[in-house]
Design a protein around this motif. Sequence first.
Motif, PDB file in Angstrom:
ATOM      1  N   LYS A 145       0.750  -1.187  -0.014  1.00  0.00           N
ATOM      2  CA  LYS A 145      -0.027   0.012  -0.175  1.00  0.00           C
ATOM      3  C   LYS A 145       0.961   1.196  -0.140  1.00  0.00           C
ATOM      4  O   LYS A 145       0.530   2.265  -0.831  1.00  0.00           O
ATOM      5  CB  LYS A 145      -1.006   0.084   1.257  1.00  0.00           C
ATOM      6  N   ARG A 146       2.060   1.356   0.701  1.00  0.00           N
ATOM      7  CA  ARG A 146       2.951   2.505   0.895  1.00  0.00           C
ATOM      8  C   ARG A 146       3.645   2.430  -0.268  1.00  0.00           C
ATOM      9  O   ARG A 146       3.945   3.747  -0.862  1.00  0.00           O
ATOM     10  CB  ARG A 146       4.034   2.249   1.951  1.00  0.00           C
ATOM     11  N   ILE A 147       4.477   1.682  -0.900  1.00  0.00           N
ATOM     12  CA  ILE A 147       5.266   1.699  -2.039  1.00  0.00           C
ATOM     13  C   ILE A 147       4.648   1.279  -3.498  1.00  0.00           C
ATOM     14  O   ILE A 147       5.127   1.529  -4.379  1.00  0.00           O
ATOM     15  CB  ILE A 147       6.540   1.130  -1.818  1.00  0.00           C
ATOM     16  N   GLY A 148       3.308   0.553  -3.468  1.00  0.00           N
ATOM     17  CA  GLY A 148       2.917   0.146  -4.741  1.00  0.00           C
ATOM     18  C   GLY A 148       3.281  -1.209  -4.979  1.00  0.00           C
ATOM     19  O   GLY A 148       4.252  -1.796  -4.330  1.00  0.00           O
ATOM     20  N   GLU A 149       2.361  -2.024  -5.669  1.00  0.00           N
ATOM     21  CA  GLU A 149       2.431  -3.463  -5.740  1.00  0.00           C
ATOM     22  C   GLU A 149       3.706  -3.561  -6.887  1.00  0.00           C
ATOM     23  O   GLU A 149       4.351  -4.592  -6.406  1.00  0.00           O
ATOM     24  CB  GLU A 149       1.193  -3.834  -6.543  1.00  0.00           C
ATOM     25  N   VAL A 150       3.815  -2.820  -7.668  1.00  0.00           N
ATOM     26  CA  VAL A 150       4.849  -3.008  -8.635  1.00  0.00           C
ATOM     27  C   VAL A 150       6.166  -3.003  -7.980  1.00  0.00           C
ATOM     28  O   VAL A 150       7.325  -3.891  -8.047  1.00  0.00           O
ATOM     29  CB  VAL A 150       4.998  -2.060  -9.802  1.00  0.00           C
ATOM     30  N   LYS A 151       6.450  -1.802  -7.104  1.00  0.00           N
ATOM     31  CA  LYS A 151       8.027  -1.776  -6.415  1.00  0.00           C
ATOM     32  C   LYS A 151       7.759  -2.843  -5.494  1.00  0.00           C
ATOM     33  O   LYS A 151       9.186  -3.454  -5.050  1.00  0.00           O
ATOM     34  CB  LYS A 151       7.830  -0.518  -5.659  1.00  0.00           C
ATOM     35  N   PHE A 152       7.055  -3.264  -4.704  1.00  0.00           N
ATOM     36  CA  PHE A 152       6.833  -4.459  -3.647  1.00  0.00           C
ATOM     37  C   PHE A 152       7.433  -5.857  -4.647  1.00  0.00           C
ATOM     38  O   PHE A 152       8.199  -6.591  -3.960  1.00  0.00           O
ATOM     39  CB  PHE A 152       5.549  -4.828  -3.060  1.00  0.00           C
ATOM     40  N   ASN A 153       6.995  -6.046  -5.651  1.00  0.00           N
ATOM     41  CA  ASN A 153       7.258  -7.270  -6.384  1.00  0.00           C
ATOM     42  C   ASN A 153       8.862  -7.090  -6.985  1.00  0.00           C
ATOM     43  O   ASN A 153       9.413  -8.065  -6.662  1.00  0.00           O
ATOM     44  CB  ASN A 153       6.473  -7.596  -7.572  1.00  0.00           C
ATOM     45  N   VAL A 154       9.085  -5.762  -7.258  1.00  0.00           N
ATOM     46  CA  VAL A 154      10.605  -5.736  -7.526  1.00  0.00           C
ATOM     47  C   VAL A 154      11.454  -5.941  -6.232  1.00  0.00           C
ATOM     48  O   VAL A 154      12.578  -6.651  -6.611  1.00  0.00           O
ATOM     49  CB  VAL A 154      10.846  -4.284  -8.265  1.00  0.00           C
ATOM     50  N   LEU A 155      10.985  -5.473  -5.335  1.00  0.00           N
ATOM     51  CA  LEU A 155      11.847  -5.896  -3.966  1.00  0.00           C
ATOM     52  C   LEU A 155      11.966  -7.237  -3.475  1.00  0.00           C
ATOM     53  O   LEU A 155      12.961  -7.914  -3.172  1.00  0.00           O
ATOM     54  CB  LEU A 155      11.037  -5.097  -2.884  1.00  0.00           C
ATOM     55  N   LEU A 156      10.769  -7.907  -3.858  1.00  0.00           N
ATOM     56  CA  LEU A 156      10.767  -9.419  -3.528  1.00  0.00           C
ATOM     57  C   LEU A 156      11.736 -10.099  -4.429  1.00  0.00           C
ATOM     58  O   LEU A 156      12.453 -11.002  -4.288  1.00  0.00           O
ATOM     59  CB  LEU A 156       9.371  -9.890  -3.847  1.00  0.00           C
ATOM     60  N   GLN A 157      11.858  -9.685  -5.781  1.00  0.00           N
ATOM     61  CA  GLN A 157      13.014 -10.330  -6.701  1.00  0.00           C
ATOM     62  C   GLN A 157      14.373  -9.792  -6.389  1.00  0.00           C
ATOM     63  O   GLN A 157      15.381 -10.881  -6.329  1.00  0.00           O
ATOM     64  CB  GLN A 157      12.736  -9.701  -8.140  1.00  0.00           C
ATOM     65  N   LYS A 158      14.500  -8.742  -5.953  1.00  0.00           N
ATOM     66  CA  LYS A 158      15.932  -8.123  -5.560  1.00  0.00           C
ATOM     67  C   LYS A 158      16.512  -8.982  -4.208  1.00  0.00           C
ATOM     68  O   LYS A 158      17.501  -8.831  -4.118  1.00  0.00           O
ATOM     69  CB  LYS A 158      15.814  -6.487  -5.094  1.00  0.00           C
ATOM     70  N   ARG A 159      15.724  -9.303  -3.413  1.00  0.00           N
ATOM     71  CA  ARG A 159      16.165 -10.131  -2.206  1.00  0.00           C
ATOM     72  C   ARG A 159      16.873 -11.250  -2.640  1.00  0.00           C
ATOM     73  O   ARG A 159      17.791 -11.763  -1.925  1.00  0.00           O
ATOM     74  CB  ARG A 159      14.871 -10.556  -1.101  1.00  0.00           C
TER      75      ARG A 159
END
Length: 184
Positions: A145-159
């Motif tokens: 909700k805070r950063i957006g769904e797209v950024k959240f998915n990118v964050l999940l990939q970057k881990r």
Amino acid sequence: MTLAKELDKLRLMPRCKICKDKYESKYFLQKTCLNPSCILEWKDKVKAREWRVEKKKIKESLKTLKDYHKELQPVFNKFIRLRDSNQSCISCSKPLTGKVDAGHYFPVGSVPNLRYHEWNCHSQCVWCNQHLHGNLIEYTKNLPKRIGEVKFNVLLQKRNEERHYTIPEVKGLIVYYKEKIKNF
């Protein structure tokens, strides 16, 4: 010589940096009177100042990557707190008052490549971050909700990406975040 000229001469005479007595300057950039004890004390002060500068350079050259991480982390955390100062806790949504932590979604210990990623770190109340160990269930609900769904998915990939910071990169980040803090 008249009394007025004598007084003007006394007013213009510099004071010794050590004994504070007025003296007649005989050399350009002379800082002390020609009293041997004042000269020796001034020389010792100059040597001490030079040693402090040299010691600072030596300490800087001996710093390790870990030392630079210790220097960067508080600067990064301060930036996160400033960035989120008008928002609520990412986990419990309570208003942030008093002491505030910069809580990482992916912990620094297990996912060090996202340690300084701005999407991975948000302001949290002390209770959620320290006592509830990040309150990750609520953090997971509120982060998209805070950063957006797209950024959240990118964050999940970057881990899963491997990333190792170098000393010049960490130094650059220190300068970068200090500059961002100044601009707030």
